[in-house]
Design a protein around this motif. Structure first.
Motif, PDB file in Angstrom:
ATOM      1  N   ALA A 140      31.937  33.978  -6.176  1.00 44.30           N
ATOM      2  CA  ALA A 140      32.444  34.094  -7.543  1.00 44.30           C
ATOM      3  C   ALA A 140      33.378  32.934  -7.880  1.00 44.30           C
ATOM      4  O   ALA A 140      33.309  32.369  -8.981  1.00 44.30           O
ATOM      5  N   VAL A 141      34.234  32.560  -6.941  1.00 42.58           N
ATOM      6  CA  VAL A 141      35.150  31.437  -7.174  1.00 42.58           C
ATOM      7  C   VAL A 141      34.367  30.144  -7.358  1.00 42.58           C
ATOM      8  O   VAL A 141      34.655  29.355  -8.272  1.00 42.58           O
ATOM      9  N   ILE A 142      33.373  29.921  -6.532  1.00 44.35           N
ATOM     10  CA  ILE A 142      32.536  28.731  -6.665  1.00 44.35           C
ATOM     11  C   ILE A 142      31.817  28.741  -8.014  1.00 44.35           C
ATOM     12  O   ILE A 142      31.763  27.724  -8.714  1.00 44.35           O
ATOM     13  N   SER A 143      31.272  29.877  -8.406  1.00 39.42           N
ATOM     14  CA  SER A 143      30.545  29.985  -9.673  1.00 39.42           C
ATOM     15  C   SER A 143      31.453  29.732 -10.875  1.00 39.42           C
ATOM     16  O   SER A 143      31.085  29.003 -11.795  1.00 39.42           O
ATOM     17  N   VAL A 144      32.623  30.337 -10.857  1.00 39.05           N
ATOM     18  CA  VAL A 144      33.556  30.162 -11.976  1.00 39.05           C
ATOM     19  C   VAL A 144      34.027  28.712 -12.048  1.00 39.05           C
ATOM     20  O   VAL A 144      34.192  28.163 -13.143  1.00 39.05           O
ATOM     21  N   THR A 145      34.228  28.084 -10.926  1.00 38.98           N
ATOM     22  CA  THR A 145      34.657  26.690 -10.908  1.00 38.98           C
ATOM     23  C   THR A 145      33.548  25.774 -11.413  1.00 38.98           C
ATOM     24  O   THR A 145      33.821  24.789 -12.100  1.00 38.98           O
ATOM     25  N   ILE A 186      29.654  22.054 -20.567  1.00 40.42           N
ATOM     26  CA  ILE A 186      30.207  20.834 -21.153  1.00 40.42           C
ATOM     27  C   ILE A 186      29.348  19.672 -20.668  1.00 40.42           C
ATOM     28  O   ILE A 186      29.223  19.437 -19.473  1.00 40.42           O
ATOM     29  N   LYS A 187      28.775  18.949 -21.609  1.00 43.71           N
ATOM     30  CA  LYS A 187      27.877  17.853 -21.231  1.00 43.71           C
ATOM     31  C   LYS A 187      28.618  16.766 -20.461  1.00 43.71           C
ATOM     32  O   LYS A 187      28.109  16.213 -19.516  1.00 43.71           O
ATOM     33  N   ALA A 188      29.823  16.454 -20.888  1.00 44.37           N
ATOM     34  CA  ALA A 188      30.600  15.398 -20.234  1.00 44.37           C
ATOM     35  C   ALA A 188      31.501  16.025 -19.179  1.00 44.37           C
ATOM     36  O   ALA A 188      32.669  16.293 -19.424  1.00 44.37           O
ATOM     37  N   SER A 189      30.956  16.280 -18.031  1.00 51.78           N
ATOM     38  CA  SER A 189      31.739  16.857 -16.942  1.00 51.78           C
ATOM     39  C   SER A 189      32.765  15.832 -16.469  1.00 51.78           C
ATOM     40  O   SER A 189      32.470  14.652 -16.355  1.00 51.78           O
ATOM     41  N   THR A 190      33.945  16.314 -16.188  1.00 54.93           N
ATOM     42  CA  THR A 190      35.001  15.408 -15.765  1.00 54.93           C
ATOM     43  C   THR A 190      35.093  15.362 -14.244  1.00 54.93           C
ATOM     44  O   THR A 190      34.573  16.229 -13.546  1.00 54.93           O
ATOM     45  N   VAL A 191      35.750  14.350 -13.797  1.00 52.30           N
ATOM     46  CA  VAL A 191      35.978  14.199 -12.358  1.00 52.30           C
ATOM     47  C   VAL A 191      36.814  15.368 -11.839  1.00 52.30           C
ATOM     48  O   VAL A 191      36.630  15.827 -10.721  1.00 52.30           O
ATOM     49  N   TYR A 192      37.702  15.876 -12.687  1.00 52.57           N
ATOM     50  CA  TYR A 192      38.567  16.978 -12.278  1.00 52.57           C
ATOM     51  C   TYR A 192      37.774  18.244 -11.945  1.00 52.57           C
ATOM     52  O   TYR A 192      38.147  18.996 -11.056  1.00 52.57           O
ATOM     53  N   GLN A 193      36.690  18.461 -12.667  1.00 54.61           N
ATOM     54  CA  GLN A 193      35.849  19.623 -12.368  1.00 54.61           C
ATOM     55  C   GLN A 193      35.212  19.489 -10.992  1.00 54.61           C
ATOM     56  O   GLN A 193      35.133  20.458 -10.239  1.00 54.61           O
ATOM     57  N   ALA A 220      37.913  20.038  -8.387  1.00 52.84           N
ATOM     58  CA  ALA A 220      38.225  21.470  -8.248  1.00 52.84           C
ATOM     59  C   ALA A 220      37.131  22.183  -7.452  1.00 52.84           C
ATOM     60  O   ALA A 220      37.423  23.010  -6.576  1.00 52.84           O
ATOM     61  N   LEU A 221      35.877  21.874  -7.739  1.00 52.29           N
ATOM     62  CA  LEU A 221      34.769  22.491  -7.013  1.00 52.29           C
ATOM     63  C   LEU A 221      34.806  22.102  -5.533  1.00 52.29           C
ATOM     64  O   LEU A 221      34.627  22.944  -4.652  1.00 52.29           O
ATOM     65  N   GLY A 222      35.062  20.836  -5.263  1.00 53.92           N
ATOM     66  CA  GLY A 222      35.163  20.378  -3.873  1.00 53.92           C
ATOM     67  C   GLY A 222      36.309  21.049  -3.134  1.00 53.92           C
ATOM     68  O   GLY A 222      36.167  21.440  -1.978  1.00 53.92           O
ATOM     69  N   LEU A 223      37.450  21.203  -3.818  1.00 49.27           N
ATOM     70  CA  LEU A 223      38.595  21.870  -3.193  1.00 49.27           C
ATOM     71  C   LEU A 223      38.302  23.338  -2.900  1.00 49.27           C
ATOM     72  O   LEU A 223      38.751  23.867  -1.883  1.00 49.27           O
ATOM     73  N   MET A 239      38.704  24.236   0.864  1.00 46.79           N
ATOM     74  CA  MET A 239      39.780  25.173   1.176  1.00 46.79           C
ATOM     75  C   MET A 239      39.244  26.587   1.424  1.00 46.79           C
ATOM     76  O   MET A 239      39.843  27.354   2.169  1.00 46.79           O
ATOM     77  N   GLY A 240      38.125  26.923   0.795  1.00 42.35           N
ATOM     78  CA  GLY A 240      37.585  28.273   0.897  1.00 42.35           C
ATOM     79  C   GLY A 240      37.029  28.609   2.264  1.00 42.35           C
ATOM     80  O   GLY A 240      37.247  29.713   2.779  1.00 42.35           O
ATOM     81  N   VAL A 241      36.313  27.685   2.867  1.00 40.52           N
ATOM     82  CA  VAL A 241      35.699  27.946   4.171  1.00 40.52           C
ATOM     83  C   VAL A 241      36.760  28.183   5.252  1.00 40.52           C
ATOM     84  O   VAL A 241      36.677  29.181   5.982  1.00 40.52           O
ATOM     85  N   PRO A 242      37.788  27.319   5.362  1.00 45.66           N
ATOM     86  CA  PRO A 242      38.832  27.629   6.354  1.00 45.66           C
ATOM     87  C   PRO A 242      39.571  28.934   6.047  1.00 45.66           C
ATOM     88  O   PRO A 242      39.934  29.671   6.977  1.00 45.66           O
ATOM     89  N   ALA A 243      39.777  29.235   4.779  1.00 49.84           N
ATOM     90  CA  ALA A 243      40.427  30.497   4.420  1.00 49.84           C
ATOM     91  C   ALA A 243      39.583  31.684   4.878  1.00 49.84           C
ATOM     92  O   ALA A 243      40.120  32.682   5.377  1.00 49.84           O
TER      93      ALA A 243
END
Length: 87
Positions: A40-45, A52-59, A62-65, A69-73
């Motif tokens: 769910a967290v991956i999907s929402v991210t 949004i057609k112009a996806s930003t680097v920040y998205q 966030a998805l990479g983080l 971070m999710g797998v070690p958690a």
């Protein structure tokens, strides 16, 4: 959620017997919820990138983080569950 035998966290882990756990149903439910929440967290991210057609680097950051971070958690949570439910 419906498995009768204890589920494994990952493929290369030695499978547990039902006799090794205090409660197999709770063990399976906790692991199932862990994977559902992670998905769910991956999907929402990732959702904004689809709308949004112009996806930003920040998205993408966030998805990479979320993954990095999710797998070690989840591994820490799995260890917690082993300590809680193993006899």
């Amino acid at each position: 959620f419906c498995a009768k035998n204890p589920v494994r966290f990952y493929r290369f882990e030695k499978p547990l017997n039902s006799s090794q756990l205090v409660d197999v149903a709770k063990w399976n439910k906790c692991h199932g919820m862990m994977w559902i929440i992670f998905g769910a967290v991956i999907s929402v991210t990732a959702l904004p990138a689809f709308f949004i057609k112009a996806s930003t680097v920040y998205q993408y950051i966030a998805l990479g983080l979320c993954v990095v971070m999710g797998v070690p958690a989840m591994m820490v949570y799995h260890k917690y569950l082993k300590n809680k439910y193993l006899k």
